[in-house]
Design a protein around this motif. Structure first.
Motif, PDB file in Angstrom:
ATOM      1  N   ASN A 116      23.824  10.211 -25.160  1.00 11.19           N
ATOM      2  CA  ASN A 116      25.137   9.552 -25.189  1.00 11.19           C
ATOM      3  C   ASN A 116      26.205  10.453 -25.802  1.00 11.19           C
ATOM      4  N   ILE A 117      25.869  11.061 -26.923  1.00 11.35           N
ATOM      5  CA  ILE A 117      26.854  11.900 -27.624  1.00 11.35           C
ATOM      6  C   ILE A 117      27.087  13.207 -26.866  1.00 11.35           C
ATOM      7  N   LEU A 118      26.044  13.712 -26.193  1.00 11.20           N
ATOM      8  CA  LEU A 118      26.201  14.897 -25.343  1.00 11.20           C
ATOM      9  C   LEU A 118      27.238  14.633 -24.255  1.00 11.20           C
ATOM     10  N   LYS A 119      27.159  13.470 -23.621  1.00 10.61           N
ATOM     11  CA  LYS A 119      28.118  13.113 -22.574  1.00 10.61           C
ATOM     12  C   LYS A 119      29.534  13.009 -23.134  1.00 10.61           C
ATOM     13  N   ILE A 120      29.654  12.453 -24.344  1.00 15.35           N
ATOM     14  CA  ILE A 120      30.977  12.313 -24.954  1.00 15.35           C
ATOM     15  C   ILE A 120      31.587  13.688 -25.232  1.00 15.35           C
ATOM     16  N   ALA A 121      30.819  14.533 -25.897  1.00 13.49           N
ATOM     17  CA  ALA A 121      31.345  15.839 -26.325  1.00 13.49           C
ATOM     18  C   ALA A 121      31.692  16.737 -25.152  1.00 13.49           C
ATOM     19  N   THR A 122      30.779  16.853 -24.205  1.00 17.29           N
ATOM     20  CA  THR A 122      31.011  17.751 -23.061  1.00 17.29           C
ATOM     21  C   THR A 122      32.011  17.183 -22.064  1.00 17.29           C
ATOM     22  N   GLY A 123      32.376  15.922 -22.262  1.00 16.72           N
ATOM     23  CA  GLY A 123      33.396  15.316 -21.403  1.00 16.72           C
ATOM     24  C   GLY A 123      34.796  15.780 -21.730  1.00 16.72           C
ATOM     25  N   VAL A 130      41.317  26.789 -25.760  1.00 14.54           N
ATOM     26  CA  VAL A 130      41.696  25.596 -26.531  1.00 14.54           C
ATOM     27  C   VAL A 130      42.722  25.999 -27.585  1.00 14.54           C
ATOM     28  N   SER A 131      43.931  25.495 -27.461  1.00 11.69           N
ATOM     29  CA  SER A 131      45.019  25.896 -28.364  1.00 11.69           C
ATOM     30  C   SER A 131      44.978  25.155 -29.696  1.00 11.69           C
ATOM     31  N   ASP A 132      44.604  23.868 -29.668  1.00 13.55           N
ATOM     32  CA  ASP A 132      44.565  23.066 -30.891  1.00 13.55           C
ATOM     33  C   ASP A 132      43.129  22.619 -31.145  1.00 13.55           C
ATOM     34  N   ARG A 133      42.379  23.460 -31.824  1.00 14.78           N
ATOM     35  CA  ARG A 133      40.960  23.201 -32.070  1.00 14.78           C
ATOM     36  C   ARG A 133      40.758  22.015 -33.019  1.00 14.78           C
ATOM     37  N   LYS A 134      41.649  21.884 -33.997  1.00 11.58           N
ATOM     38  CA  LYS A 134      41.520  20.774 -34.949  1.00 11.58           C
ATOM     39  C   LYS A 134      41.725  19.427 -34.259  1.00 11.58           C
ATOM     40  N   LYS A 135      42.677  19.378 -33.343  1.00  5.82           N
ATOM     41  CA  LYS A 135      42.948  18.141 -32.614  1.00  5.82           C
ATOM     42  C   LYS A 135      41.749  17.745 -31.756  1.00  5.82           C
ATOM     43  N   LEU A 136      41.168  18.716 -31.038  1.00  9.81           N
ATOM     44  CA  LEU A 136      40.009  18.435 -30.199  1.00  9.81           C
ATOM     45  C   LEU A 136      38.830  17.988 -31.051  1.00  9.81           C
ATOM     46  N   HIS A 137      38.636  18.650 -32.176  1.00  8.84           N
ATOM     47  CA  HIS A 137      37.573  18.271 -33.119  1.00  8.84           C
ATOM     48  C   HIS A 137      37.742  16.816 -33.552  1.00  8.84           C
ATOM     49  N   ARG A 138      38.960  16.434 -33.877  1.00  7.84           N
ATOM     50  CA  ARG A 138      39.253  15.069 -34.342  1.00  7.84           C
ATOM     51  C   ARG A 138      39.019  14.046 -33.228  1.00  7.84           C
ATOM     52  N   GLU A 139      39.423  14.378 -32.007  1.00  6.70           N
ATOM     53  CA  GLU A 139      39.256  13.442 -30.894  1.00  6.70           C
ATOM     54  C   GLU A 139      37.779  13.201 -30.567  1.00  6.70           C
ATOM     55  N   ILE A 140      36.975  14.271 -30.616  1.00  8.69           N
ATOM     56  CA  ILE A 140      35.540  14.119 -30.353  1.00  8.69           C
ATOM     57  C   ILE A 140      34.892  13.270 -31.445  1.00  8.69           C
ATOM     58  N   LYS A 141      35.272  13.533 -32.674  1.00  9.71           N
ATOM     59  CA  LYS A 141      34.716  12.787 -33.803  1.00  9.71           C
ATOM     60  C   LYS A 141      35.059  11.303 -33.698  1.00  9.71           C
ATOM     61  N   GLU A 142      36.281  11.006 -33.330  1.00 10.97           N
ATOM     62  CA  GLU A 142      36.715   9.617 -33.191  1.00 10.97           C
ATOM     63  C   GLU A 142      35.954   8.918 -32.065  1.00 10.97           C
ATOM     64  N   ALA A 143      35.700   9.639 -30.959  1.00  9.79           N
ATOM     65  CA  ALA A 143      34.980   9.058 -29.829  1.00  9.79           C
ATOM     66  C   ALA A 143      33.533   8.734 -30.197  1.00  9.79           C
ATOM     67  N   VAL A 144      32.891   9.640 -30.937  1.00 11.39           N
ATOM     68  CA  VAL A 144      31.514   9.406 -31.372  1.00 11.39           C
ATOM     69  C   VAL A 144      31.465   8.268 -32.398  1.00 11.39           C
ATOM     70  N   LYS A 187      33.414   5.781 -32.621  1.00 11.03           N
ATOM     71  CA  LYS A 187      33.653   4.506 -31.924  1.00 11.03           C
ATOM     72  C   LYS A 187      32.352   3.959 -31.354  1.00 11.03           C
ATOM     73  N   MET A 188      31.476   4.856 -30.843  1.00 11.02           N
ATOM     74  CA  MET A 188      30.212   4.410 -30.283  1.00 11.02           C
ATOM     75  C   MET A 188      29.193   4.091 -31.375  1.00 11.02           C
ATOM     76  N   TYR A 189      29.247   4.852 -32.477  1.00 11.99           N
ATOM     77  CA  TYR A 189      28.296   4.645 -33.582  1.00 11.99           C
ATOM     78  C   TYR A 189      29.067   4.483 -34.891  1.00 11.99           C
ATOM     79  N   PRO A 190      29.688   3.321 -35.084  1.00 10.16           N
ATOM     80  CA  PRO A 190      30.568   3.094 -36.247  1.00 10.16           C
ATOM     81  C   PRO A 190      29.860   3.112 -37.597  1.00 10.16           C
ATOM     82  N   GLY A 191      28.573   2.875 -37.601  1.00  7.37           N
ATOM     83  CA  GLY A 191      27.865   2.818 -38.878  1.00  7.37           C
ATOM     84  C   GLY A 191      27.397   4.163 -39.392  1.00  7.37           C
ATOM     85  N   PHE A 192      27.736   5.251 -38.669  1.00  7.93           N
ATOM     86  CA  PHE A 192      27.258   6.584 -39.050  1.00  7.93           C
ATOM     87  C   PHE A 192      28.402   7.481 -39.515  1.00  7.93           C
ATOM     88  N   LYS A 193      28.063   8.398 -40.419  1.00  8.50           N
ATOM     89  CA  LYS A 193      28.991   9.470 -40.781  1.00  8.50           C
ATOM     90  C   LYS A 193      28.790  10.613 -39.774  1.00  8.50           C
TER      91      LYS A 193
END
Length: 376
Positions: A307-314, A343-357, A359-365
Motif C-alpha cells: 500500500n505504501i509503495l503505491k502511495i510513494a511511487t505514485g 524535483v525542485s522542492d524536495r521538502k514539499k514532496l517529502h511532506r506530501e508523501i508523509k501526509e498521504a501515508v 492518512k492511510m495509517y493514522p495511528g503510526f509515526k
C-alpha cells in the motif's frame, strides 16, 4: 604484492612506455619540420614544428602524471595520488588550447599579410611522411589510453591526430598552390584552429568532471550490485556510492537489505564476504556497509508495504522506494525514497508523501528519509 598492485604497476608502466615513444617520435619530427619550414618560408610548417614541441611537452607531462599517480599513500595523502593523472590531463588540454589559439592567431596574421610560399619536392615528402607517423602515433596512443582508461594518453593521442589533420591541410594547400597558384593555407589553418580549440575545451571539461566527481558508469554499478546480491540473505542493494581517487581507483559505501531474523554474528561474516568479493573482483574497497532490516515475521506488514509503495511511487519524481520497516509495538513506519534531480522542492514532496501515508495509517509515526540519486 597482490594482484591489484600488480595491475596498477603494469598500467603505469604502459603509460610511461607509450609517453616515451611519443616523446622520441616528436623530437624527430620537430627537427625535420622546423628545417623544412625555414627553408620554404612556410609559417604552417613552422607551426607544425611548434605543435610537435607541444606534443613533446604533453607526453612529458603525461609521463610525470603517471609516475605521480602511482606513488604510495602517505600521511598527507592516505588515499594515494591517483587524481594526479587528472591534473596532467588538464595540463595537456591547456597545451592543446594554447596550440589552437596560437595557430589561429598566426593564420589570421597570414590572411592579413600574406607572404610568398615556396614548396619543394622534399618538403612535400616530409610533410606526407610526418602525416603517416602522426596518424599511427595518435591511433596507437588513443588505443592504449582507452584500454587503460588513461585520460592523459587519450588527450595526447587526440593532439597527435589533430597534428596529422593540420599537416594534411598543409599538404593539400601546397598541392593546390602548386597546381592552381591559389594559397589557401591560412584559411584552412584558421578553420582547423577552431577544431583544435574545441577539442582542447572538451578534454579540459572531461578532466574537470572527473575531479569534481561525475556519475560512475552505470554498467559498473550494476555489476557490483549483482555481485553483492549473490551473497545469501541479501534481498536488495541500494545507494552504492563510489568515490574516484584516480583511474580504476574507487572507495565506496553501500546499503544492503537483509531479513530482520539475521543475527549480528551472521551479519559480520556477510559484510566481510562482501568487502572481500568486491575488492577481489573489481579492485574497489567498500569502507562502509549499512544495514536495512526488512520484516519477515508478519504477513500483515506485507500488505502495508504494498500500500505504501503505491502511495510513494505514485508521486512524480520518486525513482525508488526501499528500506521499508514497520514496528508494530512502537507504531512506527520507516522507509527511504530516492528522488530525481528534477524535483525542485524536495521538502514539499517529502511532506506530501508523509501526509498521504499518515492518512492511510493514522495511528503510526512516519519516518521518511530522502536520498540522492547516486546509482540509478
Amino acid at each position: 604484492m597482490n594482484n591489484i598492485d600488480e595491475k596498477i604497476e603494469m598500467r603505469s608502466a604502459s603509460i610511461v612506455k607509450t609517453s616515451a615513444i611519443g616523446i622520441f617520435i616528436n623530437i624527430f619530427l620537430v627537427i625535420f619540420k622546423a628545417s623544412v619550414g625555414v627553408l620554404t618560408n612556410s609559417i604552417a610548417i613552422i607551426l607544425d614544428a611548434v605543435n610537435n614541441l607541444s606534443d613533446i611537452l604533453s607526453s612529458t607531462i603525461t609521463l610525470i602524471g603517471a609516475k605521480l599517480s602511482e606513488k604510495k599513500a602517505d600521511r598527507e595523502h592516505p588515499l594515494g595520488h591517483g587524481r594526479g593523472e587528472y591534473l596532467s590531463a588538464m595540463t595537456v588540454a591547456l597545451i592543446i588550447l594554447y596550440a589552437g589559439i596560437t595557430s589561429l592567431i598566426e593564420s589570421i596574421k597570414k590572411i592579413i599579410r600574406p607572404s610568398i610560399i615556396e614548396y619543394s619536392n622534399i618538403s612535400l615528402f616530409i610533410i606526407f611522411f610526418s602525416i603517416i607517423i602522426k596518424i599511427f602515433l595518435g591511433l596507437y596512443t588513443k588505443k592504449v589510453g582507452k584500454k587503460l582508461e588513461a585520460q592523459p594518453l587519450i588527450a595526447s593521442g587526440t593532439d597527435a591526430l589533430f597534428d596529422a589533420i593540420i599537416s594534411t591541410s598543409v599538404l593539400a594547400s601546397a598541392i593546390i598552390f602548386i597546381v592552381y597558384g591559389i594559397s589557401l593555407e591560412a584559411y584552412v589553418g584558421t578553420l582547423i584552429s577552431f577544431v583544435i580549440i574545441k577539442s582542447g575545451i572538451e578534454i579540459l571539461m572531461e578532466s574537470i568532471d572527473e575531479i569534481l566527481g561525475k556519475r560512475v558508469d552505470k554498467s559498473l554499478i550494476s555489476k557490483i550490485k549483482k555481485t553483492i546480491c549473490e551473497d545469501h540473505g541479501i534481498t536488495g542493494v541500494y545507494e552504492l556510492i563510489l568515490h574516484n581517487y584516480g583511474p580504476k581507483k574507487y572507495i565506496g559505501s553501500v546499503h544492503i537489505e537483509i531479513p530482520d531474523t539475521m543475527t549480528a554474528d551472521k551479519i559480520d561474516v556477510l559484510e566481510r564476504n562482501i568487502v572481500d568479493n568486491i575488492l577481489t573482483k573489481y579492485g574497489i574497497f567498500l569502507t562502509g556497509i549499512s544495514i536495512y532490516s526488512i520484516n519477515t515475521k508478519n504477513p500483515e506488514i506485507a500488505e502495508m508495504h504494498l500500500n505504501i509503495l503505491k502511495i510513494a511511487t505514485g508521486f512524480e519524481g520518486v525513482l525508488q522506494f526501499h528500506a521499508f520497516y514497520v514496528d508494530l509495538d512502537l507504531k512506527t513506519i520507516r522507509f527511504d525514497i530516492i528522488l530525481d534531480f528534477s524535483v525542485s522542492d524536495r521538502k514539499k514532496l517529502h511532506r506530501e508523501i508523509k501526509e498521504a501515508v499518515k492518512k492511510m495509517y493514522p495511528g503510526f509515526k512516519i519516518y521518511i528519509r530522502t536520498e540522492i540519486n547516486t546509482d540509478i
